[in-house]
Scaffold this motif. Structure first.
Motif, PDB file in Angstrom:
ATOM      1  N   ILE A  17      -2.285  44.711 -43.722  1.00  0.00           N
ATOM      2  CA  ILE A  17      -3.035  45.756 -44.416  1.00  0.00           C
ATOM      3  C   ILE A  17      -4.320  45.199 -45.044  1.00  0.00           C
ATOM      4  CG2 ILE A  17      -2.964  47.382 -46.363  1.00  0.00           C
ATOM      5  CD1 ILE A  17       0.078  47.619 -45.839  1.00  0.00           C
ATOM      6  N   ILE A  18      -4.227  43.997 -45.635  1.00  0.00           N
ATOM      7  CA  ILE A  18      -5.381  43.438 -46.364  1.00  0.00           C
ATOM      8  C   ILE A  18      -6.142  42.411 -45.523  1.00  0.00           C
ATOM      9  CG2 ILE A  18      -4.301  43.865 -48.599  1.00  0.00           C
ATOM     10  CD1 ILE A  18      -3.601  40.892 -48.738  1.00  0.00           C
ATOM     11  N   GLU A  19      -6.024  42.519 -44.211  1.00  0.00           N
ATOM     12  CA  GLU A  19      -6.681  41.552 -43.321  1.00  0.00           C
ATOM     13  C   GLU A  19      -8.173  41.437 -43.617  1.00  0.00           C
ATOM     14  OE1 GLU A  19      -7.439  40.902 -38.517  1.00  0.00           O
ATOM     15  OE2 GLU A  19      -6.984  42.875 -39.328  1.00  0.00           O
ATOM     16  N   ASP A  20      -8.842  42.574 -43.850  1.00  0.00           N
ATOM     17  CA  ASP A  20     -10.279  42.546 -44.090  1.00  0.00           C
ATOM     18  C   ASP A  20     -10.644  41.892 -45.419  1.00  0.00           C
ATOM     19  OD1 ASP A  20     -10.784  43.721 -41.707  1.00  0.00           O
ATOM     20  OD2 ASP A  20     -11.073  45.742 -42.495  1.00  0.00           O
ATOM     21  N   VAL A  21      -9.686  41.876 -46.348  1.00  0.00           N
ATOM     22  CA  VAL A  21      -9.945  41.304 -47.671  1.00  0.00           C
ATOM     23  C   VAL A  21      -9.797  39.783 -47.638  1.00  0.00           C
ATOM     24  CG1 VAL A  21      -9.238  41.271 -50.100  1.00  0.00           C
ATOM     25  CG2 VAL A  21      -9.181  43.420 -48.800  1.00  0.00           C
ATOM     26  N   ILE A  22      -8.723  39.307 -46.992  1.00  0.00           N
ATOM     27  CA  ILE A  22      -8.440  37.863 -46.991  1.00  0.00           C
ATOM     28  C   ILE A  22      -9.034  37.150 -45.780  1.00  0.00           C
ATOM     29  CG2 ILE A  22      -6.328  38.180 -48.324  1.00  0.00           C
ATOM     30  CD1 ILE A  22      -4.754  37.932 -45.735  1.00  0.00           C
ATOM     31  N   HIS A  23      -9.523  37.931 -44.813  1.00  0.00           N
ATOM     32  CA  HIS A  23     -10.144  37.375 -43.596  1.00  0.00           C
ATOM     33  C   HIS A  23      -9.196  36.429 -42.853  1.00  0.00           C
ATOM     34  CE1 HIS A  23     -13.896  39.165 -44.849  1.00  0.00           C
ATOM     35  NE2 HIS A  23     -13.811  38.544 -46.018  1.00  0.00           N
ATOM     36  N   LEU A  24      -7.932  36.830 -42.794  1.00  0.00           N
ATOM     37  CA  LEU A  24      -6.933  36.098 -42.009  1.00  0.00           C
ATOM     38  C   LEU A  24      -6.487  36.989 -40.868  1.00  0.00           C
ATOM     39  CD1 LEU A  24      -5.068  33.649 -41.598  1.00  0.00           C
ATOM     40  CD2 LEU A  24      -3.397  34.769 -43.108  1.00  0.00           C
ATOM     41  N   ASN A  25      -6.742  36.539 -39.650  1.00  0.00           N
ATOM     42  CA  ASN A  25      -6.405  37.321 -38.466  1.00  0.00           C
ATOM     43  C   ASN A  25      -4.937  37.714 -38.466  1.00  0.00           C
ATOM     44  OD1 ASN A  25      -5.394  37.462 -35.496  1.00  0.00           O
ATOM     45  ND2 ASN A  25      -7.594  37.811 -35.378  1.00  0.00           N
ATOM     46  N   LYS A  26      -4.672  39.014 -38.214  1.00  0.00           N
ATOM     47  CA  LYS A  26      -3.298  39.530 -38.276  1.00  0.00           C
ATOM     48  C   LYS A  26      -2.388  38.892 -37.233  1.00  0.00           C
ATOM     49  CE  LYS A  26      -5.108  43.535 -35.831  1.00  0.00           C
ATOM     50  NZ  LYS A  26      -6.510  43.190 -36.142  1.00  0.00           N
ATOM     51  N   ALA A  27      -2.939  38.470 -36.110  1.00  0.00           N
ATOM     52  CA  ALA A  27      -2.126  37.804 -35.094  1.00  0.00           C
ATOM     53  C   ALA A  27      -1.576  36.489 -35.643  1.00  0.00           C
ATOM     54  CB  ALA A  27      -2.948  37.555 -33.834  1.00  0.00           C
ATOM     55  N   LYS A  28      -2.403  35.769 -36.402  1.00  0.00           N
ATOM     56  CA  LYS A  28      -1.984  34.482 -36.962  1.00  0.00           C
ATOM     57  C   LYS A  28      -0.928  34.662 -38.058  1.00  0.00           C
ATOM     58  CE  LYS A  28      -6.536  32.526 -35.999  1.00  0.00           C
ATOM     59  NZ  LYS A  28      -7.815  32.068 -36.574  1.00  0.00           N
TER      60      LYS A  28
END
Length: 410
Positions: A17-28
């Motif tokens: 959900i917060i991928e854009d905030v933490i800049h951690l790719n959801k696949a990873k």
């Protein structure tokens, strides 16, 4: 340990959900936590029974491998056709040079329904998202079209046993017949059209579509025909001989490779196997992580509470909420849990459940294969941006569900 594992699974979905905030790719993040929870299950098995954990992992890996191979085959076909511009050419030839976004939205909705009725949800999603990308719309409009595509693709397959796994499961359990399932067509179409009407509110623009007509090479036409034959062959072989779709798609892919090699004997032409590299492995890794997480939920018997839901509310209400729950939990284990519980329903309610678990996953972007593919392929689309359409998606889902109950009871 169960509490820790469930907390990690919850964390994985929060990170998506917060991928854009933490800049951690959801696949990873999903792959990391998905593999971690299974490692913990092996290190600290419940009751010391490690064989049960092994059996659960092997069963889960079989499902993952089947989906991976199927996705790889379908995505390679689409990658080739995209690279050659075939899909774009077909779109530009079918559509006028100028078209109102309202009309375009209806056309996309109908195409999504049609493709997912003819093919499986995954193949239909890949085709429709490639079509959407070729239109080069503004980000705001792209998001609306993406939400419509996800809902339409999931709605199109519920009335065919080859269109959705859960529909096939309910049919094989002798809860509904083929003719019963045809009753789902009208409500599914109506629900999609309602969503299109909701989403097009305030849209009056007319878009000019670029025209890049060029001759389509014979080889590209032939491979497009092979793709179509593979889809049709998958449906026929699945119904007639119970051949798993992954086998027919892999066979079709091998025929594509051989055909391309025969046509282009010269070594100067790129090897068609190179198109496997065009497949977005972020999508595949994301699927892998999500399915590992869902498999662990199944391993922890999280779904055992489902039968209790039918004891505290009417069956048709419980089915409606199970559909909403399928946006969070994979609809296959949900459906399996209900079928194994021995809950008594009449045909109308089984049809209601078929629609609910097939379409309910559209409410969240991570709730269906179509949504996960869209999330991976469209940079504008995130969990949060998709949530902006939740109320419209819920209304369309509700309208379709009520339509199923009305027609089935009549």
């Amino acid at each position: 340990m169960h509490v820790l594992i469930l907390s990690l699974i919850a964390l994985a979905f929060v990170l998506i959900i917060i991928e854009d905030v933490i800049h951690l790719n959801k696949a990873k993040s999903t792959l990391f936590i998905g593999s971690l929870v299974w490692i913990l299950a092996f290190m600290f098995p419940e009751g010391g029974n490690i064989e049960h954990v092994k059996e659960g992992l092997n069963e889960n890996l079989l499902e993952i491998a089947t989906l991976w191979l199927f996705l790889m085959a379908a995505m390679t076909f689409v990658a080739y056709l995209n690279q050659q511009g075939l899909i774009t050419q077909l779109v530009y030839r079918l559509l006028p040079s100028k078209i109102k976004l309202r009309s375009l939205m209806f056309m996309i909705a109908l195409l999504g329904l049609l493709f997912s009725s003819l093919a499986d949800n995954i193949t239909a999603s890949l085709i429709m998202l490639s079509l959407l990308a070729s239109l080069k719309l503004e980000p705001k409009q792209t998001l609306k079209f993406a939400a419509l595509i996800v809902f339409a693709v999931n709605s199109g397959g519920v009335s065919l046993i080859t269109g959705d796994v859960t529909t096939l499961m309910i049919f094989l359990a002798d809860k509904v017949t083929i003719t019963d399932l045809f009753l789902l067509i009208a409500p599914a179409v109506f629900g999609v059209m309602m969503l299109a009407l909701f989403l097009m509110r305030g849209i009056n623009e007319e878009v000019t579509l670029p025209k890049f007509k060029r001759p389509i090479a014979f080889a590209d036409k032939l491979i497009a025909l092979l793709f179509l034959m593979t889809i049709v062959g998958t449906l026929v072989m699945s119904v007639a001989f119970s051949v798993p779709p992954v086998l027919t798609f892999l066979f079709g892919l091998s025929v594509m490779f051989i055909t391309h090699r025969i046509i282009y004997k010269s070594e100067t032409k790129p090897n068609v196997l190179e198109y496997v590299r065009e497949v977005e492995f972020d999508t595949l890794l994301f699927f892998l992580g999500v399915l590992l997480l869902v498999g662990m939920l199944k391993e922890l018997s999280v779904l055992d509470f489902l039968p209790q839901l039918y004891q505290v509310m009417p069956v048709y209400v419980a089915n409606y909420f199970v559909g909403i729950l399928s946006a969070l939990v994979d609809n296959v284990p949900l459906t399996a849990a209900i079928l194994k519980s021995g809950i008594e329903m009449d045909t109308a309610d089984w049809l209601g459940l078929t629609y609910a678990v097939g379409v309910g996953g559209s409410l969240l972007i991570i709730g269906s294969a179509a949504g996960v593919i869209a999330l991976s392929k469209l940079t504008e689309l995130t969990f949060i941006t998709y949530m902006k359409f939740f109320h419209w998606l819920l209304m369309a889902y509700t309208v379709g569900y009520l339509g199923v109950l009305a027609i089935a009871n009549l």
